[in-house]
Scaffold this motif. Structure first.
Motif, PDB file in Angstrom:
ATOM      1  N   VAL A 177       0.859  -1.185   0.000  1.00 50.42           N
ATOM      2  CA  VAL A 177       0.000   0.000   0.000  1.00 50.42           C
ATOM      3  C   VAL A 177       0.894   1.233   0.000  1.00 50.42           C
ATOM      4  CG1 VAL A 177      -1.938  -1.123   1.146  1.00 50.42           C
ATOM      5  CG2 VAL A 177      -0.182   0.002   2.514  1.00 50.42           C
ATOM      6  N   GLU A 178       0.412   2.274  -0.650  1.00 47.74           N
ATOM      7  CA  GLU A 178       1.137   3.546  -0.687  1.00 47.74           C
ATOM      8  C   GLU A 178       0.761   4.377   0.530  1.00 47.74           C
ATOM      9  OE1 GLU A 178       1.101   7.699  -3.289  1.00 47.74           O
ATOM     10  OE2 GLU A 178       0.376   5.836  -4.209  1.00 47.74           O
ATOM     11  N   VAL A 179       1.753   4.958   1.192  1.00 48.78           N
ATOM     12  CA  VAL A 179       1.526   5.789   2.370  1.00 48.78           C
ATOM     13  C   VAL A 179       2.026   7.202   2.065  1.00 48.78           C
ATOM     14  CG1 VAL A 179       2.106   6.174   4.792  1.00 48.78           C
ATOM     15  CG2 VAL A 179       1.742   3.836   3.950  1.00 48.78           C
ATOM     16  N   PRO A 180       1.132   8.189   1.970  1.00 50.58           N
ATOM     17  CA  PRO A 180       1.579   9.569   1.762  1.00 50.58           C
ATOM     18  C   PRO A 180       2.308  10.086   3.001  1.00 50.58           C
ATOM     19  CG  PRO A 180      -0.744   9.289   1.198  1.00 50.58           C
ATOM     20  CD  PRO A 180      -0.331   8.059   1.939  1.00 50.58           C
ATOM     21  N   VAL A 181       3.408  10.790   2.784  1.00 46.07           N
ATOM     22  CA  VAL A 181       4.165  11.404   3.878  1.00 46.07           C
ATOM     23  C   VAL A 181       3.859  12.902   3.827  1.00 46.07           C
ATOM     24  CG1 VAL A 181       6.425  11.753   4.914  1.00 46.07           C
ATOM     25  CG2 VAL A 181       5.928   9.630   3.676  1.00 46.07           C
ATOM     26  N   GLN A 182       3.131  13.388   4.823  1.00 48.46           N
ATOM     27  CA  GLN A 182       2.528  14.714   4.758  1.00 48.46           C
ATOM     28  C   GLN A 182       3.550  15.840   4.673  1.00 48.46           C
ATOM     29  OE1 GLN A 182      -0.727  15.010   4.342  1.00 48.46           O
ATOM     30  NE2 GLN A 182      -0.927  12.773   4.470  1.00 48.46           N
ATOM     31  N   ASP A 183       4.652  15.744   5.390  1.00 44.44           N
ATOM     32  CA  ASP A 183       5.615  16.846   5.396  1.00 44.44           C
ATOM     33  C   ASP A 183       6.788  16.601   4.437  1.00 44.44           C
ATOM     34  OD1 ASP A 183       6.672  14.768   6.846  1.00 44.44           O
ATOM     35  OD2 ASP A 183       7.554  16.043   8.411  1.00 44.44           O
ATOM     36  N   LEU A 184       6.542  15.788   3.434  1.00 44.28           N
ATOM     37  CA  LEU A 184       7.565  15.498   2.432  1.00 44.28           C
ATOM     38  C   LEU A 184       7.025  15.860   1.051  1.00 44.28           C
ATOM     39  CD1 LEU A 184      10.372  14.199   1.825  1.00 44.28           C
ATOM     40  CD2 LEU A 184       9.144  12.036   1.497  1.00 44.28           C
ATOM     41  N   ALA A 185       7.739  16.727   0.348  1.00 43.42           N
ATOM     42  CA  ALA A 185       7.309  17.093  -1.004  1.00 43.42           C
ATOM     43  C   ALA A 185       7.275  15.847  -1.887  1.00 43.42           C
ATOM     44  CB  ALA A 185       8.273  18.121  -1.597  1.00 43.42           C
ATOM     45  N   PRO A 186       6.331  15.783  -2.825  1.00 49.01           N
ATOM     46  CA  PRO A 186       6.241  14.605  -3.702  1.00 49.01           C
ATOM     47  C   PRO A 186       7.578  14.333  -4.403  1.00 49.01           C
ATOM     48  CG  PRO A 186       4.331  16.020  -4.001  1.00 49.01           C
ATOM     49  CD  PRO A 186       5.296  16.782  -3.137  1.00 49.01           C
ATOM     50  N   LEU A 187       7.953  13.083  -4.409  1.00 53.08           N
ATOM     51  CA  LEU A 187       9.195  12.669  -5.049  1.00 53.08           C
ATOM     52  C   LEU A 187       8.898  12.077  -6.428  1.00 53.08           C
ATOM     53  CD1 LEU A 187      11.021  10.868  -2.079  1.00 53.08           C
ATOM     54  CD2 LEU A 187      11.302  13.232  -2.850  1.00 53.08           C
ATOM     55  N   SER A 188       9.812  12.286  -7.341  1.00 54.37           N
ATOM     56  CA  SER A 188       9.665  11.695  -8.669  1.00 54.37           C
ATOM     57  C   SER A 188      11.049  11.582  -9.289  1.00 54.37           C
ATOM     58  CB  SER A 188       8.744  12.543  -9.560  1.00 54.37           C
ATOM     59  OG  SER A 188       9.341  13.807  -9.821  1.00 54.37           O
ATOM     60  N   ARG A 189      11.144  10.833 -10.330  1.00 53.42           N
ATOM     61  CA  ARG A 189      12.380  10.763 -11.104  1.00 53.42           C
ATOM     62  C   ARG A 189      12.024  10.870 -12.574  1.00 53.42           C
ATOM     63  NH1 ARG A 189      14.541   4.488 -11.469  1.00 53.42           N
ATOM     64  NH2 ARG A 189      12.603   3.589 -12.247  1.00 53.42           N
ATOM     65  N   THR A 190      12.942  11.394 -13.358  1.00 51.42           N
ATOM     66  CA  THR A 190      12.732  11.562 -14.795  1.00 51.42           C
ATOM     67  C   THR A 190      13.584  10.543 -15.543  1.00 51.42           C
ATOM     68  OG1 THR A 190      12.296  13.920 -14.519  1.00 51.42           O
ATOM     69  CG2 THR A 190      12.827  13.164 -16.732  1.00 51.42           C
ATOM     70  N   LEU A 191      12.956   9.875 -16.476  1.00 48.71           N
ATOM     71  CA  LEU A 191      13.615   8.887 -17.317  1.00 48.71           C
ATOM     72  C   LEU A 191      13.503   9.315 -18.770  1.00 48.71           C
ATOM     73  CD1 LEU A 191      12.053   5.646 -15.755  1.00 48.71           C
ATOM     74  CD2 LEU A 191      14.149   6.816 -15.065  1.00 48.71           C
ATOM     75  N   ALA A 192      14.314   8.727 -19.607  1.00 47.21           N
ATOM     76  CA  ALA A 192      14.243   9.010 -21.043  1.00 47.21           C
ATOM     77  C   ALA A 192      14.497   7.733 -21.816  1.00 47.21           C
ATOM     78  CB  ALA A 192      15.259  10.074 -21.448  1.00 47.21           C
ATOM     79  N   LEU A 193      13.773   7.585 -22.914  1.00 46.24           N
ATOM     80  CA  LEU A 193      14.129   6.567 -23.901  1.00 46.24           C
ATOM     81  C   LEU A 193      15.061   7.248 -24.885  1.00 46.24           C
ATOM     82  CD1 LEU A 193      13.772   3.723 -25.128  1.00 46.24           C
ATOM     83  CD2 LEU A 193      11.986   4.700 -26.578  1.00 46.24           C
ATOM     84  N   VAL A 194      16.252   6.687 -25.034  1.00 49.16           N
ATOM     85  CA  VAL A 194      17.256   7.297 -25.903  1.00 49.16           C
ATOM     86  C   VAL A 194      17.690   6.283 -26.958  1.00 49.16           C
ATOM     87  CG1 VAL A 194      18.075   8.848 -24.099  1.00 49.16           C
ATOM     88  CG2 VAL A 194      19.178   6.623 -24.402  1.00 49.16           C
TER      89      VAL A 194
END
Length: 302
Positions: free
Chosen positions: A254-271
């Motif tokens: 299950v996903e647990v939102p962390v209230q005082d943490l800005a949303p995290l993400s990563r960027t990928l590319a097909l090259v």
């Protein structure tokens, strides 16, 4: 010798006559005789006995199976070239980050392989540095890497499209963090021991490092091991959503939102690595399938 000579030879064998062979080939009888004469000069002797009846000489009988094999191989080559032009045949080479090998690459390749079962495949998974090495060495044509790519040689890569993937805290359904109405970083550090320090970026994300330091006990393990530990409630960690999408859908995690943490993400590319020509039809089909799968996962960036 050339193909026309071999074709004339096989046609005379089949028809038993220079004249009938010429008629089926749509040329004059002198043209067939000239081709057979040139072929005989190449092999070093007469292939047919001339007279009221045309028959193979011992030299012709020995040469016949090789002539048939040569024309069959050529026909197979022409058919392979035709199929390659339409994307039915060809070779696809791809390296991907292991974390998207199943959720992104697997479904895309499945759709292409089902439509084009005769394609030849070389697919590898590795860390970011390993994917780049395969691209730079020319082992693969396509690669899924972390972006932006600041490595030496990155200028030789052609970016085809970008993906932005959320990274979320995942826990087992029965874990104490899953039962809390509100979760903050302090709760993750206190209740999430041992905390999994997973490297989804080129280096550990600063926020992940801070939580790991606050927790005091962290584990640096492979992704497959991390998923196993979290599913059994032994540990918690932040995962890219593509990697655990099936686990979330089937409620193994299950996903647990962390209230005082800005949303995290990563960027990928097909090259695509440096190539002298545009992608072939088979590779273009894979690019389109990967883009469509990324769109379906909601991670394709415009």
């Amino acid at each position: 010798m050339d193909v026309a000579q071999l074709t004339a030879f096989l046609r005379v064998v089949r028809e038993g006559s220079f004249t009938r062979a010429a008629r089926t080939l749509g040329v004059g009888q002198p043209a067939v005789s000239a081709r057979i004469g040139a072929l005989e000069a190449e092999v070093g002797g007469a292939l047919f006995t001339r007279g009221r009846r045309i028959a193979l000489t011992p030299l012709g009988e020995g040469f016949l199976p090789f002539a048939r094999r040569a024309t069959e191989v050529l026909d197979e080559g022409l058919e392979a070239a035709r199929l390659a032009r339409t994307g039915q045949r060809g070779r696809v080479t791809l390296a991907s980050l292991g974390s998207v090998a199943a959720g992104l690459v697997g479904p895309a390749l499945a759709s292409v392989a089902a439509a084009h079962p005769s394609l030849e495949w070389l697919v590898r998974s590795a860390a970011h540095e390993g994917v780049l090495a395969m691209l730079f060495d020319g082992l693969v044509e396509l690669g899924v890497v972390v972006w932006p790519c600041l490595d030496a040689g990155a200028a030789d890569l052609t970016r085809l499209f970008l993906m932005r993937e959320p990274v979320v805290l995942a826990v087992a359904p029965e874990h104490p963090l899953a039962r809390r109405r509100r979760v903050e970083r302090e709760d993750v550090a206190r209740l999430g021991r041992p905390f999994l320090r997973l490297r989804w970026w080129r280096a550990h994300h600063p926020e992940i490092t801070r939580i790991a330091e606050q927790a005091g006990t962290s584990m640096d393990v492979p992704m497959e091991t991390a998923r196993y530990l979290v599913a059994r409630g032994v540990a918690v960690g932040f995962f890219p959503t593509t990697y655990i999408a099936e686990d979330l859908a089937e409620q193994r995690l299950v996903e647990v939102p962390v209230q005082d943490l800005a949303p995290l993400s990563r960027t990928l590319a097909l090259v695509r690595g440096r190539r002298p020509a545009p992608p072939g039809p088979a590779t273009a089909a894979v690019i389109a399938a990967l883009r469509e799968q990324a769109r379906g996962l909601g991670i394709l960036r415009r």
